[in-house]
Every structure is written in C-alpha cells, then in structure tokens.
Design a protein around this motif. Structure first.
Motif, mmCIF file in Angstrom:
data_model
loop_
_atom_site.group_PDB
_atom_site.id
_atom_site.type_symbol
_atom_site.label_atom_id
_atom_site.label_comp_id
_atom_site.label_asym_id
_atom_site.label_seq_id
_atom_site.Cartn_x
_atom_site.Cartn_y
_atom_site.Cartn_z
ATOM 1 N N VAL A 174 52.840 38.800 39.820
ATOM 2 C CA VAL A 174 52.406 38.671 41.210
ATOM 3 C C VAL A 174 50.979 39.197 41.340
ATOM 4 N N ALA A 175 50.201 38.555 42.194
ATOM 5 C CA ALA A 175 48.802 38.966 42.346
ATOM 6 C C ALA A 175 48.258 38.562 43.708
ATOM 7 N N ASN A 176 47.291 39.330 44.189
ATOM 8 C CA ASN A 176 46.514 38.914 45.367
ATOM 9 C C ASN A 176 45.080 38.661 44.911
ATOM 10 N N VAL A 177 44.890 37.498 44.287
ATOM 11 C CA VAL A 177 43.570 37.157 43.754
ATOM 12 C C VAL A 177 42.571 36.980 44.905
ATOM 13 N N ILE A 178 41.297 37.074 44.565
ATOM 14 C CA ILE A 178 40.240 37.071 45.574
ATOM 15 C C ILE A 178 39.194 36.015 45.244
ATOM 16 N N GLY A 260 52.503 40.680 35.045
ATOM 17 C CA GLY A 260 52.177 41.958 35.666
ATOM 18 C C GLY A 260 52.207 41.955 37.189
ATOM 19 N N ASN A 261 52.190 43.165 37.750
ATOM 20 C CA ASN A 261 52.044 43.351 39.195
ATOM 21 C C ASN A 261 50.568 43.638 39.451
ATOM 22 N N LEU A 262 49.824 42.578 39.761
ATOM 23 C CA LEU A 262 48.375 42.678 39.897
ATOM 24 C C LEU A 262 47.994 42.570 41.372
#
Length: 281
Positions: A174-178, A260-262
């Motif tokens: 999971v990620a909150n990419v920017i 990963g937890n990103l």
C-alpha cells in the motif's frame, strides 16, 4: 538564493528546477545531460555537465552557493554502475565539495523506510548517505518520498496493454504516491526547515490491487491480475545476480514496493492519483 541542484534534469529534478526558478532563485543545474524546460524568467538557471561519481568534476562548482539539493540516485538496472557508486559515493562527493565550499545546508531526496532494510542495496546505499549527511555538521533536510505517480504508471501501463498485471500473492503493498510536481512544490516551499527527516506522499492511499483495477478501468479493459509467490522474486534475484545483469538490486527493490506499507507521514498535493491514471490511459 543561489542553489545547486544535482540531478536537475531527471524526472523529479526537472520539476524541482522549475519550482525553484519560478520562485526567483538562481540555480546551478548539475547533470550529465540537459533537456528543454520552459522557465518563467523569474530566476536564472545555468547548466553544468557533471558526473558526480568523479570528484574532480565537482571542484569549484558549488562555490558561492547557499545550499545544495540532491536528487542523485540510480533509477534503472545497470551493468556498469551500482547504487553504492551513485547513491552513496556520488552524494558523498557532493557532500565533501559542499563542505569545502562552505555551503550551509544540504537537502537530500531519499526513499521511505530507507534505514530499515540493509538487505536491499537501493535502500541501504541511501541510508548510509543519510547517516553521513547527519554526521557532517551541515544543516540538512532528508525527504523520504513514498513513490511517484509517473513511476507507477510507467511500470504498469505496458502490463495493462498486454492484458494482465503481475503482482505478488498475499497481502498487497500500500502506498500514497505523490506527483513529482507536487513534491517539487513542497520542497521549494520548505527550504527554511532544518535538521529534519520527512516521509512524504500524496493525499490518496491505495493498495496495488486497487491501483491495478483503476488502470484497467481507465484503459477500458477487463481487470486481469496474475499472482506469483514471493519466492519467484528470490529466484529471479539469484539468477540475475549470478548472470551479473545488473537487475538483481532493482528486483529486490520492486519486491519491497509491491509488499510494503509505503504511506508517508506528510500527505501533500493538489493532484489526484486516480485522475492521473485516467488521463494516462
């Protein structure tokens, strides 16, 4: 201010360059190659061709600057260079030259969780430089982004076009990419901070299953996700290491991103990742 930007014409570097110039700074843009970028005329940009792995090419380049920002890092597989020669040694060369030139602040772009995975060279090299920077005596800002819109779509789009996205079995990462433009804006707007490490991502958080579904929907195709056990990655890493293809470290990093937890502590950005995906297809 007079700012040295290393890696100025990479994907992220170019957006930082535009953000700094629009705010009226004078930038020395270091990179191996220059590319066309449209500027506002508020600041000034001077390009200096430079290979940061060669310390002699940096001599005097940083003279008179107020700070340096480095985006320098290996971004693709290579038989010729490693992340330790680029991410670590290249940035060490910049740091030593910054100290010699009397520069007061060094801003470094690392990766989220860099110091937690010494078994992954692409993270370990960055973590080792983070440590050197913190011990240098210079003021510093270390950014640990979660990932970028562009990179995710760049990897997944060819899979969608072929009809299936390959992910690992088990719980998806999971990620909150920017968006690089948003990240560049944040960096340029927070130059005054010092001696801090910031994990940062966008305002939307998704796991890779959700991202895959959004990509297929945007492409107007049925969602096909193929699962592979994680040991397949380990086999690929072993094979590529034996064959010295230069891909082993990238595969290790890919496994990290997929599982990963990103999720960054700072959630920032004007752009929507879901909308970016729609536009990309």
């Amino acid at each position: 201010m007079k700012i040295v930007l290393a890696g100025a014409y990479g994907h992220l570097g170019g957006d930082i360059l535009k953000a700094l110039e629009s705010m009226g700074h004078d930038i020395i843009a270091l990179d191996l190659n220059e590319r066309p970028i449209e500027f506002t005329g508020n600041g000034s940009v001077s390009f200096k061709r430079c290979d940061v792995t060669k310390a002699d090419m940096l001599s005097g380049v940083l003279s008179g600057a107020d700070m340096i920002i480095s985006t320098v890092g290996l971004t693709k597989a290579s038989k010729d260079v490693s992340c330790y020669s680029i991410d670590l040694k290249g940035n060490i060369n910049l740091l030593e030259e910054a100290k010699s030139a009397g520069i007061k602040k060094f801003i470094y772009i690392s990766v989220i969780h860099a110091d937690e995975h010494p078994e992954i060279p692409l993270l370990d090299a960055k973590a080792k430089f983070e440590k050197a920077l913190k011990e240098s005596g210079l003021e510093y800002i270390i950014y640990r982004p979660t990932g970028y819109f562009y990179d995710i779509v760049h990897v997944l789009k060819p899979m969608v076009e072929k009809g299936a996205i390959n992910l690992l079995s088990g719980k998806p990462g999971v990620a909150n990419v920017i968006a690089t433009e948003d990240f560049a804006d944040y960096i340029a707007s927070h130059l005054d901070e010092k001696n801090t490490t910031i994990s940062i991502g966008g305002t939307e958080t998704y796991n890779y299953d959700e991202i895959a579904r959004m990509c297929f929907e945007a492409a107007g195709k049925p969602c096909v996700i193929k699962r592979a056990p994680s040991f397949i990655f380990d086999i690929l890493i072993f094979i590529n290491k034996i064959k010295k293809t230069g891909k082993a470290d990238i595969i290790k990093f890919s496994k990290f991103t997929l599982t990963g937890n990103l999720v960054g502590d700072v959630k920032y950005g004007k752009q929507s990742f879901s909308e970016y995906i729609k536009k990309s297809f």
